[in-house]
Scaffold this active site. Structure first.
Site, mmCIF file in Angstrom:
data_model
loop_
_atom_site.group_PDB
_atom_site.id
_atom_site.type_symbol
_atom_site.label_atom_id
_atom_site.label_comp_id
_atom_site.label_asym_id
_atom_site.label_seq_id
_atom_site.Cartn_x
_atom_site.Cartn_y
_atom_site.Cartn_z
ATOM 1 N N SER A 15 -33.960 -79.868 146.896
ATOM 2 C CA SER A 15 -33.732 -80.799 148.011
ATOM 3 C C SER A 15 -32.908 -80.196 149.145
ATOM 4 O O SER A 15 -32.218 -80.916 149.868
ATOM 5 C CB SER A 15 -33.059 -82.072 147.493
ATOM 6 O OG SER A 15 -31.988 -81.781 146.615
ATOM 7 N N ILE A 19 -39.711 -81.935 151.865
ATOM 8 C CA ILE A 19 -39.903 -83.251 151.272
ATOM 9 C C ILE A 19 -38.690 -83.656 150.446
ATOM 10 O O ILE A 19 -38.267 -84.812 150.465
ATOM 11 C CB ILE A 19 -41.181 -83.265 150.409
ATOM 12 C CG1 ILE A 19 -42.428 -83.146 151.293
ATOM 13 C CG2 ILE A 19 -41.258 -84.533 149.561
ATOM 14 C CD1 ILE A 19 -43.730 -82.948 150.523
ATOM 15 N N TYR A 154 -51.161 -72.727 141.432
ATOM 16 C CA TYR A 154 -50.409 -73.867 141.964
ATOM 17 C C TYR A 154 -51.099 -75.183 141.589
ATOM 18 O O TYR A 154 -50.457 -76.109 141.067
ATOM 19 C CB TYR A 154 -50.303 -73.737 143.481
ATOM 20 C CG TYR A 154 -49.734 -74.945 144.192
ATOM 21 C CD1 TYR A 154 -48.375 -75.226 144.141
ATOM 22 C CD2 TYR A 154 -50.561 -75.794 144.926
ATOM 23 C CE1 TYR A 154 -47.847 -76.333 144.797
ATOM 24 C CE2 TYR A 154 -50.045 -76.897 145.593
ATOM 25 C CZ TYR A 154 -48.690 -77.158 145.525
ATOM 26 O OH TYR A 154 -48.175 -78.253 146.175
#
Length: 265
Positions: A15, A19, A154
């Site tokens: 964080s 996002i 991914y």
């Protein structure tokens, strides 16, 4: 709708930007105490400052740790033994031809993108279930459903997150703890911005215009026809963490701009 998360503590992994930071800011605005996380102490401290600038007076702290290892996950959960909300956001991505992806890359991607969520859910969910309330959100991707040929490693991890979150939701049935996945589409995060920089320079475009061009060429099924902002994705995350989302669990919540060509989740 006014979301109120006062007296709740939220951990948001990865964080320090993008996002993750947008979600942390949204949770802080809703009144939650927020724990930020990243690998580097200076970036975590910088993210704490940015959150406080966005939400003056917020209850925020940072715990630096590398969540690609069991030891890093233990450091985070050891520093904060209990949480009401866990947002498993941390992850890495990057295009690479399949035949050039070495075992070490597969392993690091799996350990960070998937096993960090396994380990932290194991650390925090039992307490949530005992207390009768909790929210766990995995940040997956539309790539979980539309596996990209240039990022198979991914996409594989993002699909694994859907299975993990659905299984954990079933495990927590009837406890007051919900578990969901949020699936962003192309999003103008720092990482995507860096990826688009070369394209923008080559074509004489702004980053925003390059983002639109990328979506139209690489995600032609997009209905939105542009990348989402990190704040638009964060809105869905905050909702999934709210009291108001009490009947939403085991779900894959798409914020993909319509990229996935399906009328059902």
């Amino acid at each position: 709708m006014r979301i109120d998360l006062k007296d709740k503590t939220a951990v948001v992994t990865g964080s320090t930007g993008g996002i993750g930071l947008a979600a942390a800011i949204g949770l802080a605005r809703a009144g939650a105490a927020v724990i930020l996380n990243g690998r580097e102490e200076d970036r975590v401290e910088g993210a704490v400052r940015m959150l406080l600038e966005a939400v003056p007076g917020a209850d925020v702290a940072g715990i630096p740790s590398d969540l690609s290892t069991a030891e890093g996950c233990a450091r985070l959960s050891g520093a904060l033994p209990n949480a009401d909300i866990l947002v498993n956001n941390v992850g890495i991505f990057g295009p690479k031809p399949f035949f050039e992806i070495e075992d070490a890359t597969w392993e690091r991607c799996f350990q960070l993108n998937v096993m960090s969520g396994v380990r932290l859910s194991r650390a925090y969910m039992k307490g949530m279930m005992e207390r009768g309330w909790g929210r766990v959100v995995f940040i997956s991707s539309e790539s979980a459903l539309n596996i990209p040929a240039d990022m198979i490693h991914y996409g594989f991890t993002k699909t694994a997150m859907l299975a993990l979150s659905r299984g954990l939701a079933k495990m927590a049935a009837g406890t007051g703890v919900t578990v969901n996945s949020v699936l962003p589409g192309p999003t103008m995060s720092e990482g995507v911005g860096e990826m688009l920089k070369e394209m923008a320079e080559e074509q004489g475009l702004s980053i925003d215009a390059a983002g639109v061009a990328f979506v139209k060429s690489q995600r032609p099924s997009s209905i939105l026809q542009r990348p989402a902002s990190v704040e638009e994705v964060a809105n869905m995350i905050v909702y999934a963490c709210s009291m108001e989302a009490s009947a939403t669990t085991g779900a894959a919540l798409r914020v993909d701009g319509g990229v996935v060509d399906s009328i059902v989740p």
